[in-house]
Design an enzyme around this catalytic site. Structure first.
Site, mmCIF file in Angstrom:
data_model
loop_
_atom_site.group_PDB
_atom_site.id
_atom_site.type_symbol
_atom_site.label_atom_id
_atom_site.label_comp_id
_atom_site.label_asym_id
_atom_site.label_seq_id
_atom_site.Cartn_x
_atom_site.Cartn_y
_atom_site.Cartn_z
ATOM 1 N N LEU A 188 -33.184 -8.567 28.532
ATOM 2 C CA LEU A 188 -33.718 -9.925 28.421
ATOM 3 C C LEU A 188 -35.085 -9.860 27.742
ATOM 4 O O LEU A 188 -35.939 -9.045 28.134
ATOM 5 C CB LEU A 188 -33.849 -10.522 29.835
ATOM 6 C CG LEU A 188 -34.516 -11.887 29.976
ATOM 7 C CD1 LEU A 188 -33.745 -12.961 29.232
ATOM 8 C CD2 LEU A 188 -34.640 -12.251 31.465
ATOM 9 N N SER A 189 -35.302 -10.690 26.722
ATOM 10 C CA SER A 189 -36.591 -10.792 26.040
ATOM 11 C C SER A 189 -36.989 -9.426 25.450
ATOM 12 O O SER A 189 -36.302 -8.943 24.553
ATOM 13 C CB SER A 189 -37.639 -11.347 27.021
ATOM 14 O OG SER A 189 -38.812 -11.709 26.363
ATOM 15 N N SER A 190 -38.049 -8.789 25.942
ATOM 16 C CA SER A 190 -38.399 -7.460 25.413
ATOM 17 C C SER A 190 -37.227 -6.496 25.570
ATOM 18 O O SER A 190 -36.982 -5.640 24.712
ATOM 19 C CB SER A 190 -39.631 -6.905 26.147
ATOM 20 O OG SER A 190 -40.057 -5.695 25.575
#
Ligand SMILES: *[C@@H]1O[C@H](CO)[C@@H](O)[C@H](O)[C@H]1NC(C)=O
Length: 353
Positions: A139-141
Site C-alpha cells: 500500500l502506498s510506499s
C-alpha cells in the site's frame, strides 16, 4: 515534505484489519545479505500448507511490519488458507521504502529491495515455500516497492498487487520523496516506462509477475496521473494494447472500474476515492490464484433495460485522464480535464483519453 506528512496522516488511520490467531514473529540471525538493515517479520499460521504459498505484504510510509500485520487481513486469511506472510519493516526513519536509488531498482544491486528478495529466497530454502507461488502486495510506499520488485526481481514473484503506488522508476533520483512523481508531473511513453523496467534486470528473458494496480481517482498524495502512467508501463512490458480488452464497472465496489488489458495485467480505478483506498484482500487472493483460479472472470453485463446515460454533466470537477466519463449506468462526470477527450470504448464505458 508537506506531501509526505499528508501521506502519513491519511494512511495511518485507514487500514482496519482482522485479528490473526497467532503472533507476528521476527526472523533474526543470518538470513541473507541485508545492506540497509530491513527488518524481517513474518506470520505463519498454526496449520501451514505443505509447500505453502507466500505473500510479501509491504507497509506504507510511517507504517511498520506490526502495523501492516494488524491493520490488514492477510494474517487472518493465512489462518484460513495456510499460506505464509512476510512483513518487511523499512529501516528509514520516516518508515518509507527506498524506491529511488539505483541499487534498490537493480536486480541484486542492494538497497531495501535486495533484503526483501533475500527474505523470499530464505523462505523458499528454509520453510518449504513453493517458489512458483510467491506473491507481493503493498500500500502506498509498499505499492511503489511492489512495482520496484516486479521490475528488479521478476524471477521471484508470480504475481503482484499494488495499491495507490507509482510506476517502477518514477521515484528515481537523489531523494526518498520525489515530488515531481508524487504530484503527477512525470509523463513518459509506454516504451520509455517499459525500458525503465527492463533496466532493472538487464538481460532477463524469463516470465514476469502478473500485476494489478489499484488507485483512487482523487489521490493527490501519489497523484492519480500515476495510474495512467502505470498502465502504459505494464502494458508495454506485457506487449498489450493500452486500450483495455474488457471494462467492468462497479467492480468490486460501486463506482470502481476494472480494466483488463490481458491475462497478466489489470488496473482498477476507484472513482471518488483519495489516497485512503480500502484494500480488497479477498480480490487480491483471487488474483494471486490462492482462492479462485487467478483469472479475471467476466462480470455479468448490466440488464439491457438500464437507461442510457444522459449527456448533461453534473456539477463537479471534470474527470481525470484515464478516468471513466460515460457508459450505461454511469453517474459520474461526463466531461474530461483539458487535454483529454471522452472517447467511447464500448456501450458500458467511455474513457478520458
Ligand atoms: C457513486 O458515484 C455517485 C455519483 O458520483 C455518488 O452519488 C454515489 O454516492 C457513489 N456511490 C458510492 C458507493 O460511492
Amino acid at each position: 515534505m508537506f506531501s509526505f506528512s499528508k501521506c502519513l496522516a491519511l494512511i495511518a488511520g485507514v487500514v482496519a484489519g482482522v485479528n490473526a490467531a497467532g503472533p507476528l514473529q521476527q526472523q533474526t540471525g543470518s538470513w541473507g545479505a541485508n545492506p540497509t538493515n530491513v527488518g524481517f517479520y513474518y506470520y505463519k499460521p498454526a496449520s501451514v500448507s505443505s509447500n505453502p504459498a507466500l505473500i510479501v505484504a509491504i507497509h506504507y510510509c510511517s507504517g511498520t511490519a506490526q502495523a501492516f500485520y494488524s491493520g490488514t487481513s492477510y494474517a487472518n486469511l493465512a489462518d484460513q488458507h495456510g499460506f505464509i506472510v512476510i512483513y518487511p519493516d523499512a529501516p528509514d526513519a520516516g518508515g518509507c521504502w527506498d524506491v529511488h536509488t539505483t541499487a534498490t531498482l537493480t536486480h541484486d544491486g542492494g538497497g531495501d529491495s535486495l533484503a526483501i528478495a533475500n527474505m523470499v529466497r530464505f523462505a523458499i530454502s528454509n520453510w518449504g515455500v513453493d517458489a512458483s507461488r510467491v506473491y507481493m502486495t503493498g500500500l502506498s510506499s509498499g505499492a511503489m516497492m511492489t512495482n520496484v520488485l516486479a521490475g528488479a526481481y521478476p524471477d521471484l514473484f508470480a504475481a503482484g498487487s499494488a495499491w495507490a503506488g507509482v510506476p517502477y522508476g518514477c521515484f528515481g533520483g537523489p531523494d526518498m520523496w520525489n515530488s515531481a512523481c508524487s504530484t503527477g508531473q512525470i509523463t513518459k511513453s509506454g516504451q520509455q516506462w517499459g525500458s525503465d523496467v527492463r533496466s532493472g534486470y538487464p538481460g532477463y528473458t524469463g516470465p514476469r509477475p502478473k500485476l494489478e494496480i489499484w488507485q483512487g481517482t482523487l489521490d493527490t498524495t501519489l497523484n492519480y496521473h500515476n495510474f495512467g502512467e502505470g498502465i502504459k508501463q505494464w502494458t508495454n512490458i506485457f506487449g498489450y494494447s493500452e486500450t483495455p480488452t474488457e471494462v467492468d464497472t462497479n467492480w468490486p465496489l460501486p463506482n470502481w472500474t476494472r480494466s483488463v488489458y490481458g491475462p497478466n495485467f489489470r488496473a482498477i480505478s476507484a472513482a471518488g476515492v483519495d489516497h485512503n483506498i480500502q484494500i480488497q484482500a479477498d480480490q487480491v487472493l483471487d488474483w494471486f490464484g490462492i482462492t479462485g483460479d487467478g483469472s479475471t472472470p467476466p462480470t455479468s453485463p448490466p440488464p439491457t433495460t438500464t437507461p442510457p446515460p444522459t449527456t448533461t454533466s453534473p456539477n463537479g470537477p471534470a474527470q481525470s485522464q484515464w478516468g471513466q466519463c460515460g457508459g450505461i449506468g454511469w453517474q459520474g462526470p461526463f466531461t474530461c480535464v483539458a487535454g483529454t477527450t471522452c472517447q467511447m470504448i464500448n456501450q458500458w464505458y467511455s474513457q478520458c483519453l
